[in-house]
Design a protein around this motif. Sequence first.
Motif, PDB file in Angstrom:
ATOM      1  N   UNK A 161     -15.832   3.528   2.648  1.00 61.93           N
ATOM      2  CA  UNK A 161     -15.478   4.944   2.734  1.00 61.93           C
ATOM      3  C   UNK A 161     -14.141   5.157   2.021  1.00 61.93           C
ATOM      4  N   UNK A 162     -14.141   5.070   0.695  1.00 63.22           N
ATOM      5  CA  UNK A 162     -12.887   5.312  -0.034  1.00 63.22           C
ATOM      6  C   UNK A 162     -12.466   6.769   0.087  1.00 63.22           C
ATOM      7  N   UNK A 163     -11.166   6.999   0.051  1.00 63.69           N
ATOM      8  CA  UNK A 163     -10.619   8.354   0.104  1.00 63.69           C
ATOM      9  C   UNK A 163      -9.762   8.585  -1.128  1.00 63.69           C
ATOM     10  N   UNK A 164      -9.260   9.801  -1.256  1.00 62.05           N
ATOM     11  CA  UNK A 164      -8.399  10.112  -2.394  1.00 62.05           C
ATOM     12  C   UNK A 164      -7.156   9.237  -2.404  1.00 62.05           C
ATOM     13  N   UNK A 165      -6.650   8.892  -1.225  1.00 65.46           N
ATOM     14  CA  UNK A 165      -5.438   8.070  -1.156  1.00 65.46           C
ATOM     15  C   UNK A 165      -5.703   6.657  -1.657  1.00 65.46           C
ATOM     16  N   UNK A 166      -6.749   6.018  -1.173  1.00 68.54           N
ATOM     17  CA  UNK A 166      -7.031   4.647  -1.603  1.00 68.54           C
ATOM     18  C   UNK A 166      -7.344   4.594  -3.093  1.00 68.54           C
ATOM     19  N   UNK A 167      -8.056   5.591  -3.610  1.00 64.20           N
ATOM     20  CA  UNK A 167      -8.385   5.595  -5.030  1.00 64.20           C
ATOM     21  C   UNK A 167      -7.155   5.875  -5.891  1.00 64.20           C
ATOM     22  N   UNK A 168      -6.277   6.757  -5.430  1.00 69.18           N
ATOM     23  CA  UNK A 168      -5.064   7.041  -6.192  1.00 69.18           C
ATOM     24  C   UNK A 168      -4.196   5.797  -6.318  1.00 69.18           C
ATOM     25  N   UNK A 169      -4.014   5.080  -5.218  1.00 68.27           N
ATOM     26  CA  UNK A 169      -3.211   3.851  -5.264  1.00 68.27           C
ATOM     27  C   UNK A 169      -3.872   2.820  -6.173  1.00 68.27           C
ATOM     28  N   UNK A 170      -5.184   2.683  -6.077  1.00 63.95           N
ATOM     29  CA  UNK A 170      -5.890   1.704  -6.889  1.00 63.95           C
ATOM     30  C   UNK A 170      -5.763   2.012  -8.378  1.00 63.95           C
ATOM     31  N   UNK A 171      -5.956   3.273  -8.740  1.00 63.59           N
ATOM     32  CA  UNK A 171      -5.905   3.646 -10.155  1.00 63.59           C
ATOM     33  C   UNK A 171      -4.478   3.552 -10.685  1.00 63.59           C
ATOM     34  N   UNK A 172      -3.493   4.038  -9.908  1.00 55.46           N
ATOM     35  CA  UNK A 172      -2.100   3.984 -10.358  1.00 55.46           C
ATOM     36  C   UNK A 172      -1.618   2.543 -10.463  1.00 55.46           C
ATOM     37  N   UNK A 173      -2.055   1.677  -9.543  1.00 54.03           N
ATOM     38  CA  UNK A 173      -1.661   0.269  -9.621  1.00 54.03           C
ATOM     39  C   UNK A 173      -2.205  -0.389 -10.877  1.00 54.03           C
ATOM     40  N   UNK A 174      -3.349   0.124 -11.374  1.00 50.84           N
ATOM     41  CA  UNK A 174      -3.911  -0.399 -12.609  1.00 50.84           C
ATOM     42  C   UNK A 174      -3.237   0.111 -13.857  1.00 50.84           C
ATOM     43  N   UNK A 175      -2.312   1.072 -13.710  1.00 49.13           N
ATOM     44  CA  UNK A 175      -1.544   1.543 -14.855  1.00 49.13           C
ATOM     45  C   UNK A 175      -2.073   2.797 -15.518  1.00 49.13           C
ATOM     46  N   UNK A 176      -3.203   3.330 -15.081  1.00 47.82           N
ATOM     47  CA  UNK A 176      -3.753   4.553 -15.687  1.00 47.82           C
ATOM     48  C   UNK A 176      -3.168   5.752 -14.940  1.00 47.82           C
ATOM     49  N   UNK A 177      -1.961   6.155 -15.320  1.00 53.29           N
ATOM     50  CA  UNK A 177      -1.235   7.189 -14.587  1.00 53.29           C
ATOM     51  C   UNK A 177      -1.851   8.566 -14.772  1.00 53.29           C
ATOM     52  N   UNK A 178      -2.437   8.836 -15.930  1.00 52.18           N
ATOM     53  CA  UNK A 178      -3.015  10.171 -16.133  1.00 52.18           C
ATOM     54  C   UNK A 178      -4.287  10.354 -15.324  1.00 52.18           C
TER      55      UNK A 178
END
Length: 527
Positions: free
Chosen positions: A476-493
């Motif tokens: 059950x991913x949420x906007x918070x978990x996905x935001x952290x995951x994507x930002x940690x990967x370096x894709x800030x946009x």
Amino acid sequence: MVRALSVTVLLVLVGAPLLAALPALQLPSTIDWALWTWPLLQTLLVTGGSALLVAWLSFAVAPVIANSRWFNGLSVVLATPHVAFAVGIVFLFSPTGYLVRLVEAMTGLLPTPPSGWPLPDKSLLTLTLVLLLKELPFMLLMVSTQLKQIPYQRWLLQAQSMGWSARRSWWTLIVPVLLSRLKLPLAAIIIYTVSVVDIPLLLGPNAPGLLAVVAFEQHYQWGNQDNASQGVWLLILTSALALAAMLMAIRAYRCVAERLRQQFAKTSRRQWHLSLASRAVAAALVVVSLLVIGMLVVQSIAGAWFYPDLQPGAWQPQRWITEWPYVAPLLWDTFWVALVSAIASVAAAVTVLERQRQRRQKQLKVLPLLLLLVPQLVLVLGWQQLAGQGSEGAVLLWSHVVFGFPYAYLVMHGAWVNFDQCWLYQAQSLGYSYGRAWFTLVPRMLKGPLLTAFAIAFAVSIAQYLPTLWLAGGTLPTLTTETVSIASGGDWRLAAVYAVMQTLLPLLVFSLVLMIQRRQRGTQVSV
């Protein structure tokens, strides 16, 4: 009836979580100090610095801002989730951020990104700044709540009639009283700073990270349970040391204030600079928060954007169209979890506070706030080991309510325990039963605190990272978990797209609350 419900709430939302966290308290075989020394020192530095700055700024700003128009504007800061705020701060203050670009456009002194910029993308200073900006509005809300419970204006007038300046009167008479009443909110801020994981993952140093981040990585990424157990006990020890230091600092300040009161001396009555500085701090908080939201929106549709250009070379609004099939289900899941947990948190807090009001106990109680005094990583790690991953239903909702309930209790406490029982007596004299009188009067007369508590609990649920990640196990991913995951990967946009949606939900709730409160202002409840 109220007593039984209150005991049940405390058992389910305080006793059960503490018992369920016991599996995390495994004694490690040894302590690898080479792994933990530097993370421990960094954690103590960030915690001490941010806590002192939050306390000092909140007390400095409170006497002016509490009744000003800027106070409602601080809801913008409260509504912005920590993760989204952190992403926006990177866009604003990093060496290639928009503020640096503005300096270059006006002065021409920074044709290339500055190498010695004081706020790099990931540093202790950047992390401390974000924690300060996010915790200060909450502390101001707590200070404002307590100011309504004491006759501080009369005390200030009496002190100034004896020749004291407004500033001296405030810091030696009012602040010591507030400190004694705000120990628990201050402790909650300290424990949050010690145990927060998502913000240091984005903005904190990597080699090594802070204490909670290293413990998180040892368990989640490397599966080293012995090292994770070491981190758990060090988090508990660090929290205890930080709380002891807080109590000692409060006691020392009160002793110093007492001596200053005894050494009476007339001082000039300068107050304009205090008022000006307080309004400047409040304005800065609101402006920074609005800039953060604005930069998130711009980055979410920006294409190629090279330094030092003030605007992107191209726009890519199609990024939203491409991502919407992935964002929409996350938005729905995040919303319903936050809605249900916020309603349950407020209902639980009302039950406990009503029992406290009936017993005429007006002080903040430690028991409803106990879980704010335990590092979150310790609690969630124990829950995960007991319940396992993939708990996307009742267990996940329960975990969000567990963390929303203390904040709802804090926000509603002052207004609820001071509700005048005479209103209920008058309604009963007109033929109402006690239950009907209560449901007719109390929710209406305390609508403001109820709505504010709901908005805070809603935002707290939106911001939950560890419980959602570890208990749901990715189901059950949420906007918070996905935001952290994507930002940690370096894709800030791409992270900006998710951060905008994460910000939108609590911002809408806070806006609705403010609209309802403004319409209610000046109205009276008739019996």
